[in-house]
Design a protein around this motif. Structure first.
Motif, short mmCIF file in Angstrom:
data_model
loop_
_atom_site.label_atom_id
_atom_site.label_comp_id
_atom_site.label_asym_id
_atom_site.label_seq_id
_atom_site.Cartn_x
_atom_site.Cartn_y
_atom_site.Cartn_z
N LYS A 11 56.11 43.69 31.68
CA LYS A 11 54.80 44.12 31.56
C LYS A 11 54.89 45.62 32.04
O LYS A 11 55.21 45.82 33.13
CB LYS A 11 53.92 43.28 32.00
CG LYS A 11 52.18 43.66 31.56
CD LYS A 11 51.18 42.84 32.48
CE LYS A 11 51.02 41.58 31.84
NZ LYS A 11 49.86 40.96 32.22
N TYR A 158 47.61 31.48 30.55
CA TYR A 158 48.33 32.65 31.26
C TYR A 158 48.00 32.58 32.98
O TYR A 158 47.09 32.76 33.40
CB TYR A 158 47.96 34.07 31.02
CG TYR A 158 48.81 35.22 31.35
CD1 TYR A 158 49.08 35.27 32.81
CD2 TYR A 158 49.12 36.16 30.65
CE1 TYR A 158 49.88 36.26 33.41
CE2 TYR A 158 49.93 37.22 31.16
CZ TYR A 158 50.44 37.45 32.38
OH TYR A 158 50.98 38.41 32.92
N GLU A 160 48.05 33.82 36.21
CA GLU A 160 48.25 35.10 36.61
C GLU A 160 48.24 35.14 38.03
O GLU A 160 47.13 35.04 38.80
CB GLU A 160 47.13 35.99 36.13
CG GLU A 160 47.04 37.48 36.49
CD GLU A 160 48.33 38.33 36.19
OE1 GLU A 160 49.44 37.96 36.93
OE2 GLU A 160 48.16 39.17 35.40
N GLY A 163 51.24 40.20 41.91
CA GLY A 163 51.56 40.64 43.19
C GLY A 163 51.97 39.61 44.18
O GLY A 163 52.53 39.87 45.16
N GLY A 188 54.83 38.11 41.23
CA GLY A 188 55.65 38.32 42.26
C GLY A 188 57.09 38.01 41.88
O GLY A 188 57.75 37.99 42.91
C1 1GP Z 1 50.93 40.91 36.04
O1 1GP Z 1 51.40 38.81 35.58
C2 1GP Z 1 52.14 40.10 35.49
O2 1GP Z 1 49.93 40.98 35.09
C3 1GP Z 1 53.30 40.21 36.37
O3 1GP Z 1 53.13 40.26 37.82
O4 1GP Z 1 53.57 42.23 38.60
O5 1GP Z 1 53.54 40.90 40.12
O6 1GP Z 1 55.16 40.81 38.48
P1 1GP Z 1 54.08 41.12 38.88
#
Ligand code: 1GP
Length: 232
Positions: A11, A158, A160, A163, A188
């Motif tokens: 991403k 998803y 989510e 972080g 993460g």
């Molecule tokens: C963020 O799900 C994604 O929308 C990926 O998460 O940035 O923590 O890798 P990270």
């Protein structure tokens, strides 16, 4: 490559910087897809700039829409989040309604994929923006997964954790529920081992932040994800 076969995706945040060399490594890493998206600072200008740069490569590219103003033609897919655990109607179906009133007549539905988001890190920007106030526990997640799979029949659920690295037990609980709805996991992941753990539970593993802090580690997740299959 159809998004329903993606095992791994990077991403890319249009508000962050990647050099041409880094972008080439990401696009040619063997990843199945690039997702352009972010919670904050996404503009038509920075989306267009990234679109032009990623189009040099053959890897499929999806725009994950966070603001209607930054939508532009040229992507293979448009991923549209609906935040199932938001407390604010605009993030569940309000912005979607406004967008469809304006642009519904000209949308190519073959490119549009609704993502039922379940936000599990209350400290991430997406949680703050969308009014996610409590962390869903395992029972909550199971209920949201059933909502996605059976009630709304969404193509994607998803999880989510943006972080923070997720709780594998909770991801596994959702994984057991989901059959037709694809499970996307994001959050993460900083190394190959973490990527493998989530790849055993999710259909698609999404790698974000680590791209910008440790590109080598980010690239190592491609092979890692592809070395395991989702357990059923
Ligand atoms: C963020 O799900 C994604 O929308 C990926 O998460 O940035 O923590 O890798 P990270």
């Amino acid at each position: 490559m159809d998004y329903t076969t993606w095992r791994h995706a990077f991403k890319l945040d249009p508000a962050k910087t990647v050099t041409d060399d880094e972008l080439e490594k990401l696009a040619e890493s063997g990843t199945d897809g690039l997702i352009v998206g972010g919670s904050d600072g996404v503009t038509l200008d920075n989306v267009l700039e990234l679109l032009v740069r990623v189009r040099r490569y053959s890897v499929p590219v999806a725009l994950e829409v966070s603001t209607v103003e930054s939508v532009t033609p040229g992507f293979d897919y448009y991923f549209i989040p609906t935040v199932l655990n938001s407390t604010q109607v605009e993030f569940i179906n309000g912005l979607h309604h406004a967008a469809l009133r304006e642009y519904g007549h000209m949308m190519n539905w073959d490119e549009v994929v609704a993502e039922g988001y379940c936000i599990l890190n209350p400290d991430c920007t997406a949680a703050k923006m969308t009014g996610v106030e409590t962390v869903p526990d395992e029972e909550d997640v199971i209920a949201y997964a059933r909502m996605a799979e059976h009630l709304f029949k969404l193509p994607v659920f998803y999880m989510e954790y943006s972080g923070t690295y997720g709780d594998a037990e909770v991801v596994e609980a959702a994984s057991r529920i989901l059959e037709n709805t694809r499970l996307f996991y994001g959050g993460g992941i900083t190394n190959a081992e973490e990527a493998k753990t989530m790849a055993a539970l999710a259909d698609t593993v999404i790698i974000g932040n680590i791209i910008y802090t440790d590109l080598k580690a980010a690239l190592s997740t491609v092979e890692a994800v592809k070395s395991v299959s989702r357990q059923r």
